[in-house]
Enzyme design. Structure first.
Site, PDB file in Angstrom:
ATOM      1  NE  ARG A 169      -4.801  -1.618  -4.134  1.00 20.80           N
ATOM      2  CZ  ARG A 169      -4.379  -1.943  -2.904  1.00 20.80           C
ATOM      3  NH1 ARG A 169      -3.858  -1.034  -2.089  1.00 20.80           N
ATOM      4  NH2 ARG A 169      -4.437  -3.188  -2.498  1.00 20.80           N
ATOM      5  CG  ASP A 223      -2.000  -0.984   1.242  1.00 24.75           C
ATOM      6  OD1 ASP A 223      -2.298  -1.535   0.174  1.00 24.75           O
ATOM      7  OD2 ASP A 223      -2.588  -1.230   2.317  1.00 24.75           O
TER       8      ASP A 223
HETATM    9  P1  FDA Z   1     -14.445   9.458  -3.631  1.00 25.74           P
HETATM   10  O1  FDA Z   1     -13.822   9.764  -2.317  1.00 25.74           O
HETATM   11  O2  FDA Z   1     -14.744  10.585  -4.558  1.00 25.74           O
HETATM   12  O3  FDA Z   1     -15.748   8.626  -3.355  1.00 25.74           O
HETATM   13  C1  FDA Z   1     -16.665   8.252  -4.356  1.00 25.74           C
HETATM   14  C2  FDA Z   1     -17.911   7.740  -3.670  1.00 25.74           C
HETATM   15  O4  FDA Z   1     -17.604   6.529  -2.964  1.00 25.74           O
HETATM   16  C3  FDA Z   1     -18.448   8.669  -2.587  1.00 25.74           C
HETATM   17  O5  FDA Z   1     -19.333   9.598  -3.123  1.00 25.74           O
HETATM   18  C4  FDA Z   1     -19.126   7.711  -1.644  1.00 25.74           C
HETATM   19  O6  FDA Z   1     -20.395   7.340  -2.122  1.00 25.74           O
HETATM   20  C5  FDA Z   1     -18.245   6.494  -1.702  1.00 25.74           C
HETATM   21  N1  FDA Z   1     -17.232   6.456  -0.660  1.00 25.74           N
HETATM   22  C6  FDA Z   1     -15.893   6.683  -0.812  1.00 25.74           C
HETATM   23  N2  FDA Z   1     -15.265   6.500   0.373  1.00 25.74           N
HETATM   24  C7  FDA Z   1     -16.216   6.179   1.268  1.00 25.74           C
HETATM   25  C8  FDA Z   1     -16.191   5.846   2.655  1.00 25.74           C
HETATM   26  N3  FDA Z   1     -15.070   5.838   3.367  1.00 25.74           N
HETATM   27  N4  FDA Z   1     -17.364   5.540   3.262  1.00 25.74           N
HETATM   28  C9  FDA Z   1     -18.515   5.523   2.565  1.00 25.74           C
HETATM   29  N5  FDA Z   1     -18.595   5.821   1.257  1.00 25.74           N
HETATM   30  C10 FDA Z   1     -17.471   6.139   0.615  1.00 25.74           C
HETATM   31  N6  FDA Z   1      -5.270   5.235  -0.464  1.00 25.74           N
HETATM   32  C11 FDA Z   1      -3.961   5.450  -0.284  1.00 25.74           C
HETATM   33  O7  FDA Z   1      -3.553   6.584  -0.070  1.00 25.74           O
HETATM   34  N7  FDA Z   1      -3.071   4.402  -0.343  1.00 25.74           N
HETATM   35  C12 FDA Z   1      -3.482   3.132  -0.607  1.00 25.74           C
HETATM   36  O8  FDA Z   1      -2.646   2.215  -0.653  1.00 25.74           O
HETATM   37  C13 FDA Z   1      -4.867   2.902  -0.822  1.00 25.74           C
HETATM   38  N8  FDA Z   1      -5.340   1.660  -1.092  1.00 25.74           N
HETATM   39  C14 FDA Z   1      -6.661   1.494  -1.436  1.00 25.74           C
HETATM   40  C15 FDA Z   1      -7.120   0.246  -1.831  1.00 25.74           C
HETATM   41  C16 FDA Z   1      -8.427   0.105  -2.263  1.00 25.74           C
HETATM   42  C17 FDA Z   1      -8.900  -1.236  -2.721  1.00 25.74           C
HETATM   43  C18 FDA Z   1      -9.305   1.228  -2.287  1.00 25.74           C
HETATM   44  C19 FDA Z   1     -10.708   1.122  -2.797  1.00 25.74           C
HETATM   45  C20 FDA Z   1      -8.867   2.444  -1.853  1.00 25.74           C
HETATM   46  C21 FDA Z   1      -7.555   2.594  -1.408  1.00 25.74           C
HETATM   47  N9  FDA Z   1      -7.097   3.819  -0.940  1.00 25.74           N
HETATM   48  C22 FDA Z   1      -5.752   3.989  -0.731  1.00 25.74           C
HETATM   49  C23 FDA Z   1      -8.058   4.902  -0.595  1.00 25.74           C
HETATM   50  C24 FDA Z   1      -8.250   5.886  -1.722  1.00 25.74           C
HETATM   51  O9  FDA Z   1      -7.092   6.639  -1.924  1.00 25.74           O
HETATM   52  C25 FDA Z   1      -9.424   6.844  -1.434  1.00 25.74           C
HETATM   53  O10 FDA Z   1      -9.163   7.561  -0.254  1.00 25.74           O
HETATM   54  C26 FDA Z   1     -10.765   6.149  -1.262  1.00 25.74           C
HETATM   55  O11 FDA Z   1     -10.902   5.073  -2.136  1.00 25.74           O
HETATM   56  C27 FDA Z   1     -11.915   7.140  -1.569  1.00 25.74           C
HETATM   57  O12 FDA Z   1     -11.792   7.609  -2.871  1.00 25.74           O
HETATM   58  P2  FDA Z   1     -12.752   7.164  -4.088  1.00 25.74           P
HETATM   59  O13 FDA Z   1     -11.873   6.868  -5.245  1.00 25.74           O
HETATM   60  O14 FDA Z   1     -13.616   6.054  -3.671  1.00 25.74           O
HETATM   61  O15 FDA Z   1     -13.546   8.460  -4.483  1.00 25.74           O
END
Ligand code: FDA
Length: 338
Positions: free
Chosen positions: A193, A143
């Protein structure tokens, strides 16, 4: 950007920054893990405290058509014993996954393996897990933590990759350096990723406006899709953002890139509706499955990602307080849809 959306953006960023700051407060973490009221909220994101609980969750996800990656929770350790214990837990997890014929795929953080203590110690603990994983034919992803760890993380992965060529890293679209990192990783045939980035970074290092981060995500995602990365190193798009998911699918379809050349990854408990609909449509979805007792910083980052989570939590705490005086109503305690 209007004045109103600008003010809202600033408010949201301040709120996120506050929660991220709280995520680093160890004493609060120790307190939170002892208060029973936090458990129902944590259970939405964290599948359990023990390996056995994690295995049950993984089995259930597999039956529902999901791939998984397991995160043995922990980060920012300050004692060598803790880093060694983390490597032991990863080895035990890999062994248990292999014995049960489950997805042999784990995700780990370098500060959990001792990066803040000593780089050599960290390299030794990671190498141990990489070798164990290679023997079991397992995939390990490192990660990505905050920007102060980016170089160290990529360097260390390059140093230990030979022990397990089936290992990968994470790139955060929010970081301004990421296009250059992605180009180098593509040239190295690395499994990447792509995520938006969960840490509160300074503007000199990272985009801070949502729109800029989303644009960067799509640009980097399209670059990865079109890179023709070798089989076994397919790009993983880690996001719950339905609009970005659809944009990437449209590009892939338009270029004749088949769905099995990439996968989507989402966190346990977040946007289960989107996860299910993608699986129904025939796309690969890998669920990130965290387990363990060290859930506090992980949980706080999940709160920071969505303000509604905090409102829900506060309501639950108030209800819990009242519940000590009144019996709970049926179905109370269900989290809002992610
Ligand atoms: P965004 O934050 O715009 O969210 C889109 C929609 O998803 C929101 O409108 C909401 O509906 C939903 N959503 C998102 N997060 C939510 C939550 N916590 N609770 C409820 N609903 C939520 N980061 C990092 O810095 N290093 C890493 O190694 C990783 N690894 C990682 C693995 C995997 C499998 C995932 C899915 C994510 C990560 N992340 C991460 C976290 C990533 O950087 C980011 O903070 C979150 O995924 C939220 O961003 P979104 O892309 O989902 O978009």
């Amino acid at each position: 950007m209007t004045l109103r959306s600008g003010a809202a953006g600033l408010g949201e960023r301040g709120f996120r920054a506050g929660l991220t700051w709280l995520s680093h407060r160890r004493a609060l973490g120790r307190l939170a893990t002892r208060i029973p009221v936090t458990r129902p909220m944590v259970a939405r994101f964290v599948v359990g405290q023990t390996l056995d609980e994690a295995l049950v969750a993984i089995e259930r996800l597999r039956t529902a058509g999901y791939a998984t990656t397991v995160d043995v929770l922990g980060e920012s350790v300050t004692a060598a014993d803790s880093a060694i214990a983390a490597a032991d837990r990863y080895e035990a997890t890999l062994q248990a996954l292999a014995e049960r014929g489950l997805d042999r795929n784990v995700s780990m953080k370098l500060t959990q393996m001792g990066l803040d203590i000593d780089v050599d110690l960290c390299r030794a603990t990671v190498e141990r897990v990489f070798r164990a994983a290679a023997e079991l034919g397992a995939f390990v992803r490192i990660d990505m933590e905050d920007h102060t760890k980016t170089d160290a993380t990529l360097d260390l992965w390059r140093a230990v990759r030979r022990w397990n060529p089936s290992s990968g890293v994470v790139i955060q679209a929010a970081l301004r350096r990421s296009p250059a990192d992605i180009e180098r990783l593509i040239a190295e045939g690395a499994p990447v990723r792509l995520c938006k980035g969960a840490y509160n970074e300074p503007a000199s290092i990272a985009f801070r406006e949502r729109a800029a981060i989303d644009r960067a995500y799509v640009d980097l995602g399209v670059r990865l899709l079109r890179a023709g990365i070798p089989a076994g190193a397919r790009p993983a798009f880690a996001t719950h953002d339905g609009r970005i998911v659809e944009q990437l699918i449209r590009v892939a379809d338009g270029d004749g890139i088949p769905p099995d050349a990439y996968e989507f990854q989402m966190l346990n408990g977040v946007r289960r509706d989107l996860q299910a609909s993608l699986v129904r449509r025939g796309f690969g979805v890998r669920v990130y499955v965290p387990y363990g007792t060290e859930w506090y910083p992980y949980f706080m980052r999940r709160l920071a990602e969505r303000p509604a989570n905090v409102a829900f939590m506060l309501r639950s705490v108030v209800k819990e307080g009242r519940g000590r005086r009144q019996p709970p109503k049926p179905n109370e305690g269900a989290p809002p849809p992610g």
